[in-house]
Design an enzyme around this catalytic site. Sequence first.
Site: not given
Length: 135
Positions: A11, A85, A89
Amino acid sequence: MSDKPSVLFVCVHNAGRSQMADGWLRHLTGDTVEVRSAGSEPADQINPVAVEAMREVGIDITDKTPVRLTWDAAEASDVIVTMGCGDACPVFPGKRYEDWKLTDPAGQPLDVVRQVRDDIKTRVLALLADLRQHQ
Protein backbone atom coordinates in the site's frame (compact mmCIF):
# COMPACT_ATOMS: atom_id res chain seq x y z
CA MET A 1 4.98 -21.67 -6.81
CA SER A 2 7.36 -23.31 -4.35
CA ASP A 3 6.41 -25.44 -1.34
CA LYS A 4 6.36 -22.23 0.64
CA PRO A 5 4.52 -19.56 -1.35
CA SER A 6 5.41 -15.92 -0.81
CA VAL A 7 3.01 -13.00 -0.68
CA LEU A 8 3.82 -9.30 -0.78
CA PHE A 9 1.22 -6.79 0.44
CA VAL A 10 1.75 -3.27 -0.87
CA CYS A 11 0.00 0.00 0.00
CA VAL A 12 1.15 3.61 -0.06
CA HIS A 13 2.38 4.11 3.51
CA ASN A 14 2.83 0.50 4.69
CA ALA A 15 1.23 1.69 7.91
CA GLY A 16 -2.31 0.31 7.80
CA ARG A 17 -3.81 -1.95 5.15
CA SER A 18 -0.68 -3.85 4.16
CA GLN A 19 0.41 -4.26 7.78
CA MET A 20 -3.02 -5.60 8.78
CA ALA A 21 -2.96 -8.03 5.82
CA ASP A 22 0.57 -9.09 6.79
CA GLY A 23 -0.61 -9.64 10.37
CA TRP A 24 -3.62 -11.70 9.31
CA LEU A 25 -1.68 -13.94 6.93
CA ARG A 26 1.09 -14.58 9.47
CA HIS A 27 -1.50 -15.30 12.15
CA LEU A 28 -3.41 -17.74 9.94
CA THR A 29 -0.44 -19.57 8.42
CA GLY A 30 2.39 -19.49 10.92
CA ASP A 31 5.53 -20.03 8.88
CA THR A 32 3.94 -21.93 5.97
CA VAL A 33 3.75 -18.78 3.81
CA GLU A 34 6.49 -16.20 3.42
CA VAL A 35 4.86 -12.84 4.10
CA ARG A 36 6.18 -9.39 3.21
CA SER A 37 4.67 -5.93 3.22
CA ALA A 38 5.93 -2.63 1.90
CA GLY A 39 4.86 0.84 0.85
CA SER A 40 5.51 3.07 -2.12
CA GLU A 41 5.88 6.04 0.28
CA PRO A 42 6.36 4.50 3.74
CA ALA A 43 5.20 6.39 6.81
CA ASP A 44 7.33 6.94 9.90
CA GLN A 45 5.29 4.51 11.99
CA ILE A 46 2.37 2.11 11.83
CA ASN A 47 -1.07 3.66 12.20
CA PRO A 48 -1.88 3.33 15.94
CA VAL A 49 -5.58 2.81 15.16
CA ALA A 50 -4.66 -0.15 12.91
CA VAL A 51 -2.52 -1.53 15.75
CA GLU A 52 -5.49 -1.20 18.14
CA ALA A 53 -7.93 -2.83 15.69
CA MET A 54 -5.60 -5.81 15.24
CA ARG A 55 -4.96 -6.04 18.98
CA GLU A 56 -8.72 -6.46 19.45
CA VAL A 57 -8.56 -9.74 17.49
CA GLY A 58 -5.43 -10.97 19.24
CA ILE A 59 -2.86 -10.01 16.60
CA ASP A 60 0.09 -7.87 17.66
CA ILE A 61 1.64 -5.77 14.88
CA THR A 62 3.45 -3.33 17.18
CA ASP A 63 6.86 -4.72 16.19
CA LYS A 64 6.33 -3.87 12.51
CA THR A 65 7.96 -0.88 10.83
CA PRO A 66 6.89 0.64 7.51
CA VAL A 67 9.40 -0.18 4.78
CA ARG A 68 9.91 1.00 1.22
CA LEU A 69 8.86 -1.27 -1.59
CA THR A 70 11.92 -2.70 -3.31
CA TRP A 71 12.34 -4.37 -6.66
CA ASP A 72 13.90 -7.40 -4.93
CA ALA A 73 10.94 -7.91 -2.58
CA ALA A 74 8.49 -7.80 -5.47
CA GLU A 75 10.62 -10.04 -7.66
CA ALA A 76 10.94 -12.63 -4.88
CA SER A 77 7.17 -12.84 -4.30
CA ASP A 78 4.77 -15.29 -5.94
CA VAL A 79 1.72 -13.12 -5.29
CA ILE A 80 1.67 -9.33 -5.07
CA VAL A 81 -1.41 -7.77 -3.50
CA THR A 82 -1.72 -4.04 -4.08
CA MET A 83 -3.93 -1.75 -2.03
CA GLY A 84 -3.95 1.66 -3.62
CA CYS A 85 -0.27 2.16 -4.42
CA GLY A 86 -1.06 3.13 -8.00
CA ASP A 87 1.72 3.41 -10.54
CA ALA A 88 4.40 2.97 -7.87
CA CYS A 89 3.80 -0.78 -7.80
CA PRO A 90 6.23 -2.64 -10.06
CA VAL A 91 4.90 -5.10 -12.61
CA PHE A 92 6.73 -8.36 -13.15
CA PRO A 93 5.78 -10.75 -15.93
CA GLY A 94 4.61 -14.08 -14.59
CA LYS A 95 3.64 -12.76 -11.15
CA ARG A 96 0.14 -13.12 -9.83
CA TYR A 97 -1.41 -9.77 -8.95
CA GLU A 98 -4.47 -8.88 -6.95
CA ASP A 99 -5.63 -5.33 -6.40
CA TRP A 100 -7.75 -4.97 -3.30
CA LYS A 101 -9.95 -1.87 -3.22
CA LEU A 102 -9.96 -0.97 0.47
CA THR A 103 -10.65 2.18 2.46
CA ASP A 104 -7.42 3.80 3.59
CA PRO A 105 -7.46 3.65 7.40
CA ALA A 106 -5.27 6.76 7.72
CA GLY A 107 -7.12 9.35 9.78
CA GLN A 108 -10.16 7.10 10.19
CA PRO A 109 -11.89 6.35 13.50
CA LEU A 110 -11.59 2.91 15.07
CA ASP A 111 -15.02 1.74 13.89
CA VAL A 112 -14.04 2.34 10.24
CA VAL A 113 -10.64 0.67 10.73
CA ARG A 114 -12.40 -2.36 12.25
CA GLN A 115 -14.43 -2.68 9.03
CA VAL A 116 -11.23 -2.48 6.96
CA ARG A 117 -9.60 -5.08 9.23
CA ASP A 118 -12.53 -7.47 8.79
CA ASP A 119 -12.62 -6.94 5.02
CA ILE A 120 -8.90 -7.70 4.87
CA LYS A 121 -9.41 -10.90 6.90
CA THR A 122 -12.05 -12.10 4.43
CA ARG A 123 -9.73 -11.41 1.49
CA VAL A 124 -6.73 -13.02 3.19
CA LEU A 125 -8.77 -16.16 3.91
CA ALA A 126 -9.80 -16.37 0.23
CA LEU A 127 -6.20 -15.84 -0.88
CA LEU A 128 -4.98 -18.49 1.54
CA ALA A 129 -7.56 -21.02 0.31
CA ASP A 130 -6.45 -20.36 -3.25
CA LEU A 131 -2.75 -20.69 -2.35
CA ARG A 132 -3.40 -24.03 -0.66
CA GLN A 133 -5.38 -25.27 -3.65
CA HIS A 134 -2.51 -24.47 -6.04
CA GLN A 135 0.34 -25.90 -3.98
